[in-house]
Design an enzyme around this catalytic site. Structure first.
Site, PDB file in Angstrom:
ATOM      1  N   SER A  79      -6.627   4.660  10.125  1.00 14.73           N
ATOM      2  CA  SER A  79      -7.473   4.308   9.015  1.00 14.73           C
ATOM      3  C   SER A  79      -6.976   3.657   7.903  1.00 14.73           C
ATOM      4  O   SER A  79      -7.667   2.442   7.278  1.00 14.73           O
ATOM      5  CB  SER A  79      -7.588   5.613   8.208  1.00 14.73           C
ATOM      6  OG  SER A  79      -8.156   5.899   6.790  1.00 14.73           O
TER       7      SER A  79
ATOM      8  N   ARG B 270     -13.637  13.476   8.487  1.00 12.06           N
ATOM      9  CA  ARG B 270     -12.106  14.052   8.448  1.00 12.06           C
ATOM     10  C   ARG B 270     -11.900  15.014   7.443  1.00 12.06           C
ATOM     11  O   ARG B 270     -11.308  16.057   7.803  1.00 12.06           O
ATOM     12  CB  ARG B 270     -10.911  13.086   8.708  1.00 12.06           C
ATOM     13  CG  ARG B 270     -11.129  12.223   9.907  1.00 12.06           C
ATOM     14  CD  ARG B 270     -10.323  11.036  10.047  1.00 12.06           C
ATOM     15  NE  ARG B 270      -8.787  11.325   9.826  1.00 12.06           N
ATOM     16  CZ  ARG B 270      -7.893  10.536   8.907  1.00 12.06           C
ATOM     17  NH1 ARG B 270      -8.473   9.362   8.666  1.00 12.06           N
ATOM     18  NH2 ARG B 270      -6.749  10.867   8.696  1.00 12.06           N
TER      19      ARG B 270
ATOM     20  N   HIS C  61       0.838  -1.144   0.056  1.00 14.16           N
ATOM     21  CA  HIS C  61      -0.028  -0.080   0.076  1.00 14.16           C
ATOM     22  C   HIS C  61       0.856   1.319   0.005  1.00 14.16           C
ATOM     23  O   HIS C  61       1.751   1.280   0.612  1.00 14.16           O
ATOM     24  CB  HIS C  61      -0.902   0.062   1.231  1.00 14.16           C
ATOM     25  CG  HIS C  61      -1.800   1.198   1.287  1.00 14.16           C
ATOM     26  ND1 HIS C  61      -2.963   1.381   0.624  1.00 14.16           N
ATOM     27  CD2 HIS C  61      -1.489   2.371   2.002  1.00 14.16           C
ATOM     28  CE1 HIS C  61      -3.473   2.398   0.916  1.00 14.16           C
ATOM     29  NE2 HIS C  61      -2.780   3.388   1.930  1.00 14.16           N
TER      30      HIS C  61
ATOM     31  N   LYS D 105      -8.108  -0.809   7.043  1.00 18.53           N
ATOM     32  CA  LYS D 105      -8.664  -1.526   5.943  1.00 18.53           C
ATOM     33  C   LYS D 105      -7.637  -2.566   5.388  1.00 18.53           C
ATOM     34  O   LYS D 105      -7.983  -3.505   4.882  1.00 18.53           O
ATOM     35  CB  LYS D 105      -8.619  -0.315   4.612  1.00 18.53           C
ATOM     36  CG  LYS D 105      -9.785   0.592   4.778  1.00 18.53           C
ATOM     37  CD  LYS D 105      -9.621   1.899   3.929  1.00 18.53           C
ATOM     38  CE  LYS D 105      -8.569   2.755   4.301  1.00 18.53           C
ATOM     39  NZ  LYS D 105      -8.857   4.008   3.801  1.00 18.53           N
TER      40      LYS D 105
ATOM     41  N   ASP E 108     -14.454   3.312   8.767  1.00 14.16           N
ATOM     42  CA  ASP E 108     -13.523   4.220   8.053  1.00 14.16           C
ATOM     43  C   ASP E 108     -13.942   5.045   7.223  1.00 14.16           C
ATOM     44  O   ASP E 108     -13.530   6.239   6.992  1.00 14.16           O
ATOM     45  CB  ASP E 108     -12.088   3.389   7.853  1.00 14.16           C
ATOM     46  CG  ASP E 108     -11.143   4.325   7.155  1.00 14.16           C
ATOM     47  OD1 ASP E 108     -10.653   5.124   8.087  1.00 14.16           O
ATOM     48  OD2 ASP E 108     -10.836   4.293   5.971  1.00 14.16           O
TER      49      ASP E 108
HETATM   50  N1  URA Z   1      -5.176   7.229   3.228  1.00 17.87           N
HETATM   51  C1  URA Z   1      -6.125   6.583   4.063  1.00 17.87           C
HETATM   52  O1  URA Z   1      -6.719   5.547   3.713  1.00 17.87           O
HETATM   53  N2  URA Z   1      -6.546   7.187   5.310  1.00 17.87           N
HETATM   54  C2  URA Z   1      -6.166   8.475   5.642  1.00 17.87           C
HETATM   55  O2  URA Z   1      -6.386   8.909   6.716  1.00 17.87           O
HETATM   56  C3  URA Z   1      -5.171   9.071   4.821  1.00 17.87           C
HETATM   57  C4  URA Z   1      -4.619   8.237   3.696  1.00 17.87           C
END
Ligand code: URA
Length: 426
Positions: free
Chosen positions: A187, A172, A86, A191, A165
């Protein structure tokens, strides 16, 4: 049995710098996901976290509560080990594309659940959809089939992957609470842990075109995510890599697929090849494949064969011509010298304004829009020499794009040395 708390008490506790208990965290996240706590209260809680931070235990609780808001994927029926990568997002960052196929060509499964671009950073799914016929909407049964037969799939995350999230991130985004390490780390990790791979590697980008603008912040984010992953039983590593200038020579959806094909054909820009190989080695090592000759798999066509199989499995035609924008504009050097700055943020915003990105969720993107770089950082140029070609289907956008791009190009006597990989966190 879930305990009941008063949301106001939880907000006040965090406002006053007290550590939240696991039960309080579970309560607020579950209640917000189910609509029992309103946006105004959760926004206040996010801001209190933003200002006061979180302890390591609080971050673990926050992450777990978000994972538990949805379902956790498993690959129990698969005979292969799984690994995933990621990126925190950058400009020209197409590494996931060649990397997934390269790693899968060694018999390891790579289930990648990716996102779309928002703002100046591109999204892997938008890039793949530039391939005629390619679909990113794949159900879990088909996903297992493709992982078994091909070894790699790049698909959109389902609605049930950490749904808390999704709500919290959207809030946010509109309350100035995105750039907070505990909130970003939890966050991303909610995932990624819910997506179920056996190991994970993170590309934490640092520089003007990245979320993290300085090395200390990037290291803190990398360390937090690596600890969260390892604590959850997922072998996790991170590399901190440069994002002061774009990665590779092409920015934009179809343009980045073109560059991916160059890399998979054994060529491509040195920085993209170097990082693809570095990340591939990290992933393969974590998956138990030692001393893999990843360079050879790019040169001899094994990675390309896997890519073609993946494209076909996801409905795409690997031989179809890629879309091209209707209009182009050239940016040339104003004087003789060396390209000493080619700013990632400037080019990312420029590419976005040309139509490669979207202003808000759900907007369409132009497949052919973007920027080709002819003179990357460090190139010696003569006045009038081509530095960039801009591509768009809507030429009225050139002017607005150039307003972002032009200040991001500097020509001087000499250029700073680029450090591609700043750190490794394991
Ligand atoms: N990418 C995400 O998935 N979450 C965040 O808070 C910032 C970048």
């Amino acid at each position: 049995m879930s305990q009941h708390f008063d949301a106001v008490d939880v907000i006040a506790a965090k406002r006053d710098g007290r550590e939240l208990s696991t039960a309080e965290t579970n309560y607020v996240i579950a209640a917000y996901t189910r609509g029992k706590i309103g946006d105004e209260q959760f926004a206040a809680l996010n801001m209190a976290i933003y200002l006061n931070g979180m302890t390591r235990r609080e971050i673990v609780d926050w992450t777990n509560a978000m994972i538990d808001s949805g379902t956790r994927m498993t690959y129990g029926g698969l005979s292969k080990v799984t690994t995933d990568k990621h990126s925190t997002g950058g400009v020209g960052d197409k590494l996931s594309l060649p990397l997934g196929s390269l790693v899968a060509s060694f018999g390891v499964a790579v289930p990648m659940l990716s996102g779309r671009g928002l703002g100046h950073t591109g999204g892997t799914l938008d890039k793949l959809e530039a391939i005629p016929g390619f679909t990113v909407d794949i159900d879990s049964t088909r996903m297992m089939q493709v992982l078994d037969e091909v070894g790699v799939i790049i698909a959109a995350a389902g609605a049930d992957l950490a749904p808390a999230d999704k709500r919290i991130y959207a809030l946010r985004d509109i309350t100035a609470t995105v750039d907070c390490v505990p909130l970003i780390a939890s966050s991303i990790m909610s995932k990624k842990i819910a997506a179920g791979a056996d190991s994970l590697v993170f590309d934490v980008k640092v520089g003007t075109g990245a979320f993290m603008k300085n090395l200390d912040q990037a290291r803190e984010l990398g360390r937090t995510m690596v600890d969260l992953g390892n604590d959850a039983g997922v072998t996790t590593r991170a590399l901190i890599t440069d994002m002061n200038t774009p990665l590779g020579l092409k920015i934009g959806n179809a343009l980045e697929i073109e560059e991916t094909l160059d890399v998979l054909a054994g060529g491509g820009p040195a920085d993209v090849v170097e990082l693809t190989c570095r990340f591939a080695r990290e992933m393969l090592e974590m998956a138990g494949v030692a001393d893999a000759d990843v360079e050879a798999a790019l040169k001899d066509g094994r990675a390309m064969d896997t890519w073609r199989a993946m494209v076909k499995a996801q409905g795409g035609d690997p031989d179809a011509p890629l879309p091209k924008a209707t209009d182009t504009h050239e940016v040339v050097a104003e004087k003789d010298g060396v390209i000493s700055q080619l700013d990632a943020l400037a080019l990312g915003v420029g590419s976005w304004r040309l139509g490669a990105g979207r202003a808000k969720k759900g907007d369409p993107v132009q497949a052919g829009a973007g920027i080709e770089i002819h003179a990357p950082l460090g190139t010696k140029v003569r006045a009038g020499q081509k530095i960039l070609t801009l591509h768009t289907d809507t030429p009225e956008r050139f002017e607005h794009a150039l307003e972002a791009i032009t200040p991001g190009i500097t020509i001087s006597e000499d250029a700073p040395e680029r450090v591609l990989v700043h750190d490794r966190i394991a």
